[in-house]
Design an enzyme around this catalytic site. Structure first.
Site, PDB file in Angstrom:
ATOM      1  N   CYS A  89     -17.031  71.790 -57.480  1.00 12.41           N
ATOM      2  CA  CYS A  89     -15.927  71.153 -58.204  1.00 12.41           C
ATOM      3  C   CYS A  89     -15.696  69.712 -57.786  1.00 12.41           C
ATOM      4  O   CYS A  89     -15.107  68.936 -58.532  1.00 12.41           O
ATOM      5  CB  CYS A  89     -14.634  71.945 -58.014  1.00 12.41           C
ATOM      6  SG  CYS A  89     -14.685  73.606 -58.718  1.00 12.41           S
ATOM      7  N   HIS A 344     -10.085  71.496 -66.257  1.00 12.97           N
ATOM      8  CA  HIS A 344     -10.942  71.372 -65.070  1.00 12.97           C
ATOM      9  C   HIS A 344     -12.416  71.460 -65.464  1.00 12.97           C
ATOM     10  O   HIS A 344     -13.081  72.467 -65.215  1.00 12.97           O
ATOM     11  CB  HIS A 344     -10.565  72.495 -64.091  1.00 12.97           C
ATOM     12  CG  HIS A 344     -11.258  72.453 -62.772  1.00 12.97           C
ATOM     13  ND1 HIS A 344     -11.928  71.345 -62.293  1.00 12.97           N
ATOM     14  CD2 HIS A 344     -11.386  73.416 -61.800  1.00 12.97           C
ATOM     15  CE1 HIS A 344     -12.432  71.613 -61.106  1.00 12.97           C
ATOM     16  NE2 HIS A 344     -12.125  72.861 -60.781  1.00 12.97           N
ATOM     17  N   CYS A 374     -10.762  71.503 -53.643  1.00 17.85           N
ATOM     18  CA  CYS A 374     -11.586  72.556 -53.051  1.00 17.85           C
ATOM     19  C   CYS A 374     -12.901  72.655 -53.814  1.00 17.85           C
ATOM     20  O   CYS A 374     -12.975  72.313 -54.993  1.00 17.85           O
ATOM     21  CB  CYS A 374     -10.850  73.886 -53.063  1.00 17.85           C
ATOM     22  SG  CYS A 374     -10.275  74.427 -54.686  1.00 17.85           S
TER      23      CYS A 374
END
Length: 388
Positions: A89, A344, A374
């Protein structure tokens, strides 16, 4: 001594699952923001030493070094290279870090960093399902928690339990994220960072897509309380307090102060501190906590000196745990909404967050901003920017 500065940052509007961007190719979406960056800055793309591009699902339309494909699709000269980065990510946040390191060291004079993810087409975990994922979540890791399988929803619930974060608190955080993003949209705070893009409309028509698509209005705690968890029966982790499946891309122009001056560019921010750290691969979502501590230590700053924080809302438990641990001001965290509302698109999220933060810092005259997120496998990047 050379430094690293951000001249400009631009992004697509973020599309929701199977939404406005879902019929576009990831290369075309990436090329769009590269083109927007040149138009906004007057950049001669032939001067770019490298394009560093984050992407998580590097298969299908995102395979074959999408960074290089995007350069060619944007019509940039063939001598401009590209490299694809996967730090899960945080891939495009890591891309910014690598661009900064390159210009500070002198290996680059001008670099472009960013990323893309088209999750409507390449679902999260698609690459892992293509073969043996490997030993990272084998017995030596899962045995610590006496579990035989792992998913991020379980990790988020573990964090909520550890920090005593209730379902109501997580749902309220989700509502706040949507409300903040809606307010930012209505006030035009995203207009200067979004590059509108032509997408398919009804039939054979096209339309201009210029507004983040996942923002929901009018939600209530009562409505969110009825949502089931897709992860486990009895879990508090639901679609109402988790990030969205999204499509999108973002890009930032990185160089030195001196080189910016020679091109007549006025940089927005300096990359003050850039760190990355590893953490427990099961409770991976806690990564922003040690990453923030490391960034503060290396920068010599205190959290009180930082007036805005972009902490990626992978799940509400992530950003609320970070808030609990640091004691930070909730109103300074994701002030224009986060991934629960905006979305996202994993490989592009780091660059999207940084684009949003850079523009917010400039608009509000904020000296220091911090970003952390994270990352799969138990990692987290943290970046501190300083307004110029």
């Amino acid at each position: 001594m050379r430094d690293a500065v951000i001249v400009d940052a631009v992004r697509t509007p973020v599309g929701k699952r199977d939404g406005a961007l879902s019929r576009m190719h990831a290369v075309a979406v990436s090329a769009h923001v590269l083109g927007a960056l040149t138009e906004r800055t007057g950049l001669d793309p032939g001067l770019v030493d490298d394009v560093i591009w984050g992407c998580v699902g590097t298969l299908g339309m995102q395979a074959g070094c999408i960074a290089r494909s995007a350069v060619l699709a944007a019509g940039w000269p063939e001598h401009v290279p590209g490299v694809t980065v996967d730090r899960q990510c945080g891939s495009s946040q890591q891309a910014v870090h690598q661009a900064a390191a390159g210009v500070i060291s002198g290996q680059y004079d001008i670099a472009v960093a960013g990323g893309v993810e088209m999750m409507s087409v390449i679902p999260l975990g698609a690459a892992a399902r293509a073969g043996d994922y490997g030993p990272i979540y084998g017995p030596q890791v899962l045995g610590r928690y006496n579990i035989d399988r792992y998913d991020q929803g379980r990790g988020a619930q573990m964090i909520a339990d550890e920090y005593g974060i209730t379902r109501t608190e997580m749902d309220q955080h989700g509502l706040d994220s949507h409300a903040r993003a809606a307010a930012a949209t209505d006030a035009g705070r995203f207009t200067g960072q979004i590059a509108p893009i032509e997408v398919a409309g009804p039939g054979d028509s096209t339309r201009i897509f210029d507004t983040d698509e996942g923002i929901r209005r009018g939600g209530t705690l009562e409505k969110l309380a009825t949502l089931p968890s897709p992860f486990a029966e009895g879990s508090d982790i639901t679609a109402g307090n988790a990030s969205q499946v999204s499509d999108g891309s973002a890009a930032l122009l990185v160089t030195t102060s001196d080189i910016a001056r020679t091109h007549g560019w006025r940089p927005v921010a300096r990359i003050h501190t850039a760190v990355v750290t590893g953490t427990d691969p099961v409770t991976i979502l806690k990564g922003p906590i040690p990453a923030t501590a490391l960034a503060l230590k290396k920068s010599g700053l205190t959290l009180d000196q930082i007036e805005t924080y972009e902490i990626n809302e992978a799940f509400a438990a992530v950003s609320l745990a970070w808030l609990r641990e640091t004691g930070a001001d909730y109103t300074r965290m994701n002030p224009n909404g986060g991934a629960m509302a905006i979305g996202h698109p994993v490989g592009g999220s780091g660059a999207r967050l940084m684009t949003t933060m850079v523009h917010h810092m400039r608009d509000e005259g904020i000296r220091y901003g911090l970003q952390s997120m994270c990352e799969g496998g138990g990692m987290a990047n943290a970046t501190i920017l300083e307004l110029l």
